[in-house]
Structure formats: C-alpha cells, structure tokens
Design an enzyme around this catalytic site. Structure first.
Site, PDB file in Angstrom:
ATOM      1  N   ASP A 136       0.877  -1.160   0.000  1.00 11.22           N
ATOM      2  CA  ASP A 136       0.000   0.000   0.000  1.00 11.22           C
ATOM      3  C   ASP A 136       0.923   1.221   0.000  1.00 11.22           C
ATOM      4  O   ASP A 136       2.091   1.127   0.397  1.00 11.22           O
ATOM      5  CB  ASP A 136      -0.881  -0.026   1.256  1.00 11.22           C
ATOM      6  CG  ASP A 136      -1.652   1.257   1.443  1.00 11.22           C
ATOM      7  OD1 ASP A 136      -2.444   1.606   0.553  1.00 11.22           O
ATOM      8  OD2 ASP A 136      -1.435   1.927   2.475  1.00 11.22           O
ATOM      9  N   ASP A 152      -1.373  -0.422   6.150  1.00 10.59           N
ATOM     10  CA  ASP A 152      -1.484   0.357   7.376  1.00 10.59           C
ATOM     11  C   ASP A 152      -2.917   0.506   7.859  1.00 10.59           C
ATOM     12  O   ASP A 152      -3.141   0.996   8.966  1.00 10.59           O
ATOM     13  CB  ASP A 152      -0.925   1.770   7.149  1.00 10.59           C
ATOM     14  CG  ASP A 152      -1.857   2.625   6.308  1.00 10.59           C
ATOM     15  OD1 ASP A 152      -2.401   3.629   6.826  1.00 10.59           O
ATOM     16  OD2 ASP A 152      -2.079   2.283   5.129  1.00 10.59           O
ATOM     17  N   ASP A 175      -0.123   5.044   0.776  1.00  9.62           N
ATOM     18  CA  ASP A 175      -0.376   6.096   1.755  1.00  9.62           C
ATOM     19  C   ASP A 175      -0.452   5.547   3.173  1.00  9.62           C
ATOM     20  O   ASP A 175      -1.280   4.683   3.476  1.00  9.62           O
ATOM     21  CB  ASP A 175      -1.682   6.810   1.399  1.00  9.62           C
ATOM     22  CG  ASP A 175      -1.649   7.376  -0.012  1.00  9.62           C
ATOM     23  OD1 ASP A 175      -0.792   8.235  -0.264  1.00  9.62           O
ATOM     24  OD2 ASP A 175      -2.445   6.928  -0.864  1.00  9.62           O
TER      25      ASP A 175
END
Length: 237
Positions: free
Chosen positions: A12, A171, A14
């Site tokens: 991922d 995240d 961001d």
C-alpha cells in the site's frame, strides 16, 4: 527467481510507504471548506484512512450533503493533493530500507493504492522510489476499492504472481481485509495504532501494533525469508 523464492511483495502507498495522510487531510479540509463545510478535523479524517479517494468523497456527499457531482469533487481534491504531494511527501526510513533489501534480493514488488494514478506517480517519482516500484495499480483502475481484493489481485496479475505467493504491507484495516480476501499474507503496520484492535487487523499474519515506530526493515525481511508457517514479529508485534 528471487532470493526469497516465489515471494512477491505488494505495498500500500499512503500511510505504509509514505506519510501522506497529512496531505490528504489538508486536501480534504480545503475541498470541504470550498463547499461550505468547515470544522473538518484530523479525527474526522482518520475515519477514512484506507478508503479510496473516490469512495471517501461519495461518503462525504451523503454525510455533508455536498451538491457538486462526484467527478467535480474528485478533480478538486486530487488537484489540491497533487500540489501538496509534489511539495513534500515523507518516506518512512525503514520502509525505504525495506524496499532496498527487497530490490537487492530481486523480489518482485508492486504498489496497490486507493490513490489516483497521477498521485501515485507523483509520490514515487518525488521520493525516488519509482525505479524500484515500476508495477503500480490504482483503485481507479479496478471495479471496487479496498476492502474488496480487486486492487491486490490486479497487482498480482501484473507481477505474474499467484495470490498465495504475495505478501501485502498495509497500514489500514480495509487494506488488511482486502489482502485476506485476496488470499494473500499480510504484514500490517497500523497508521493509527489505536485502531490495532480492529477485527480486520486480526486477519493479518503479522501485526506490528505500534505502527511505523516499531517496524524495522531487517525484521520484516527476515520474516519473509522464513517458512510461511513462521510467526515472527517484524518490529515487535
């Protein structure tokens, strides 16, 4: 074949590779203010971490009664975000080190993100990660964003990798859920450590509960090098 066998790694972007959430918060705050919605806070923003920009704006239209068409709002927010991203985006040092370790071991890598393709390109180019991460998938290119598995499955397809051979770094809870739905292993590093008890994070193979403050490149690499049944702790989970 890489030094880690058939393993491929899908990042991922961001909040995982880069700390871009402050820029997304500011772009969102400015966009809402331009349409008469004030008082948008960081706590409000945290509700949408891990959700694609398009889907976030669709939720905002309902929540805040925004009258502008979705495509107009999307263009406005993406434009503001790109200005901020090009000015400054911070790469987590241990993530940069991890990408370097994987590149040295010739491990295939990809980025699968809820951001627009233009935003992904701007960040990877601006941070110097682009030469290492040439396979990129935006949620705008698939039917459904996270927590659906589409973006991760498309990344695996472009890498020529079987989902079972892929490891996702995420995240956010929707991303962890998407990795699980895709049949991929997941190393979760919560951007908001207080959300570590979200049930979706319970599907991750490894959960670094303290987030980026506890993640280390070497421990993550060593975990990948062990058999899939191992349960080490990259960073102290």
């Amino acid at each position: 074949m890489s030094a880690l066998g058939r393993t491929s790694v899908i990042f991922d972007l961001d909040g995982t590779l880069v700390d871009s959430e402050p820029n997304y918060f500011e772009a969102g705050r400015q966009t809402l203010a331009a349409h008469g919605v004030t008082g948008f806070t960081w706590a409000d923003h945290e509700r949408y971490v891990g959700i694609s920009t398009r889907e976030t704006l669709a939720l905002w239209k309902e929540r805040y009664g925004l009258r502008a068409p979705l495509e107009v709002l999307l263009a406005e927010k993406n434009g503001r975000y790109l200005e901020l991203a090009r000015a400054a985006t911070h790469v987590y040092p241990e993530m940069r080190a991890f990408v370097g370790l994987l590149a040295d071991a010739k491990v295939p890598m990809a980025v699968a993100s809820g951001s627009s393709a233009a935003a992904i390109e701007a960040i990877l180019t601006g941070t110097g990660l682009a030469p290492f991460l040439t396979t990129v998938v935006s949620a705008d290119e698939v039917a459904h964003g996270k927590p659906a598995p589409d973006v991760f499955l498309e990344a695996a397809a472009r890498l020529g990798a079987a989902p079972a051979d892929c490891v996702v770094l995420e995240d956010a809870a929707p991303g962890a859920a998407a990795a699980h739905a895709a049949g991929m292993r997941c190393l979760a590093i919560p951007y908001v450590p207080a959300q570590a008890d979200d049930p979706a994070f319970g599907t991750a193979d490894v959960l670094v509960r303290g987030g980026q403050a506890e993640f280390t490149a070497r421990a993550a690499y060593d975990w990948l090098a062990r058999p899939a049944t191992s349960s080490p702790t990259p960073g102290g989970s």
